[in-house]
Design an enzyme around this catalytic site. Structure first.
Site, short mmCIF file in Angstrom:
data_model
loop_
_atom_site.label_atom_id
_atom_site.label_comp_id
_atom_site.label_asym_id
_atom_site.label_seq_id
_atom_site.Cartn_x
_atom_site.Cartn_y
_atom_site.Cartn_z
N ASP A 1 0.79 -1.16 0.02
CA ASP A 1 0.06 0.06 0.09
C ASP A 1 0.93 1.35 -0.12
OD1 ASP A 1 -2.51 1.34 0.09
OD2 ASP A 1 -2.30 1.81 2.45
N GLN B 1 -4.79 -1.39 -7.18
CA GLN B 1 -5.30 -0.43 -6.28
C GLN B 1 -5.98 0.74 -6.85
OE1 GLN B 1 -3.99 2.68 -2.95
NE2 GLN B 1 -3.75 0.69 -1.98
N SER C 1 -7.43 5.58 -0.39
CA SER C 1 -7.52 4.15 -1.15
C SER C 1 -8.76 3.81 -1.03
CB SER C 1 -6.57 3.24 -0.35
OG SER C 1 -5.25 3.81 -0.47
#
Length: 296
Positions: free
Chosen positions: A210, A284, A234
């Site tokens: 991440d 993502q 996110s």
């Protein structure tokens, strides 16, 4: 704990949050509790709850059947001053595959939801996209600490990160200097050796996945993290573990952004070991907004 204190150990902090405690096992679900890393702005780092969810789900599966994929949604910002409760539903236990659903809660409210799949090792077809050529070695690149004192979005000091980070072509933590392009590469590794537990390294790989994955979207538009009014969050995260990798050894995270539209941007990444083995793939989607777009 004061994260700026001289005896602060960010790797110990990472190990602490990944060491979940078992609260109870019910007929249909297993309950775990984990601490949060204190963050200056009070929001839980997304990679933390990703990694903790991986640990929670994996605790309900035999060790010889490791996680191979996860798909999760960030539902609400987490509060880093509070612990997190993880509820694991045992969806399926098949001959080769196991499925688990993990929900992360704070004060009874869900903040993250994940479904993960596990598989015992078995022979099969095998190929991998090769690592790009021409990437400078980590020692040839400046340490992230040289980019400045604080991350502009999290306000966390770079020395407070449990990972060493080296950007190619360079970090986005100061004014943007180019080139404008929808891709980058990042070297990462833990600041010191980690225990040999394979689950710990899979979870730590989720933690680092991440970090920086949003940046190809910014690079595609000539933006840095210092852009006035930039708002990034996110939305979801997917990850596939292909082969074992140690997070305390240098890993190359090759990232690109195929598309952005409607206040959302998509980024994908491939994580390689230093000797070129493809260890994991990541995708993502983020919300990304600028003040003039909001007014429009």
């Amino acid at each position: 704990m004061d994260p700026t204190a001289p005896d602060h150990d960010p790797v110990a902090s990472l190990l602490r949050v990944l060491d979940l405690s078992t609260t109870e096992a019910r007929t249909t679900e297993d309950i775990f509790t984990g601490a949060s890393q204190l963050m200056p702005l009070g929001r839980v780092y997304g990679g933390q709850v990703l990694a903790q969810s991986v640990v929670a789900a994996s605790r309900t599966v035999p060790a010889e059947r490791p996680i191979h994929s996860m798909h999760g949604y960030f539902l609400r910002p987490g509060d880093s001053s509070q612990s997190i409760t993880f509820s694991v539903d045992r969806l399926r236990d098949g001959r080769s595959f196991t499925a688990r659903r993990t929900q992360a809660y704070q004060q009874g409210t869900p903040i993250f939801s994940m479904i993960a799949s596990f598989q015992q090792e078995e022979p099969g077809l095998e190929h991998a996209e090769p690592m790009p050529d021409g990437i400078p070695e980590p020692a040839e690149l400046p340490a992230l600490e040289l980019a400045g004192g604080l991350h502009p979005m999290s306000m966390r000091t770079f020395r407070d990160l449990p990972l060493e980070v080296r950007h190619v072509p360079g970090p986005l933590y100061g004014p943007f200097t180019g080139p404008v392009q929808p891709h980058q590469a990042v070297w990462l590794r833990a600041r010191r050796a980690l225990p040999d537990d394979p689950l710990l390294h899979r979870a730590a790989l989720a933690y680092l996945s991440d970090m920086t994955i949003q940046e190809p979207i910014l690079r595609a538009h000539g933006l840095s993290w210092q852009e006035p009014g930039l708002n990034v969050a996110s939305l979801d995260h997917a990850m596939w573990w292909h082969r074992p990798a140690r997070v305390d050894e240098w890993l190359l995270y090759v990232q690109s952004s195929p598309a952005a539209r409607g206040g959302r941007g998509l980024a994908t990444g491939r994580i390689y070991t230093r000797d070129g083995v493809l260890a994991a793939s990541v995708a993502q989607e983020i919300m990304v907004r600028l003040p003039d777009q909001r007014r429009a």
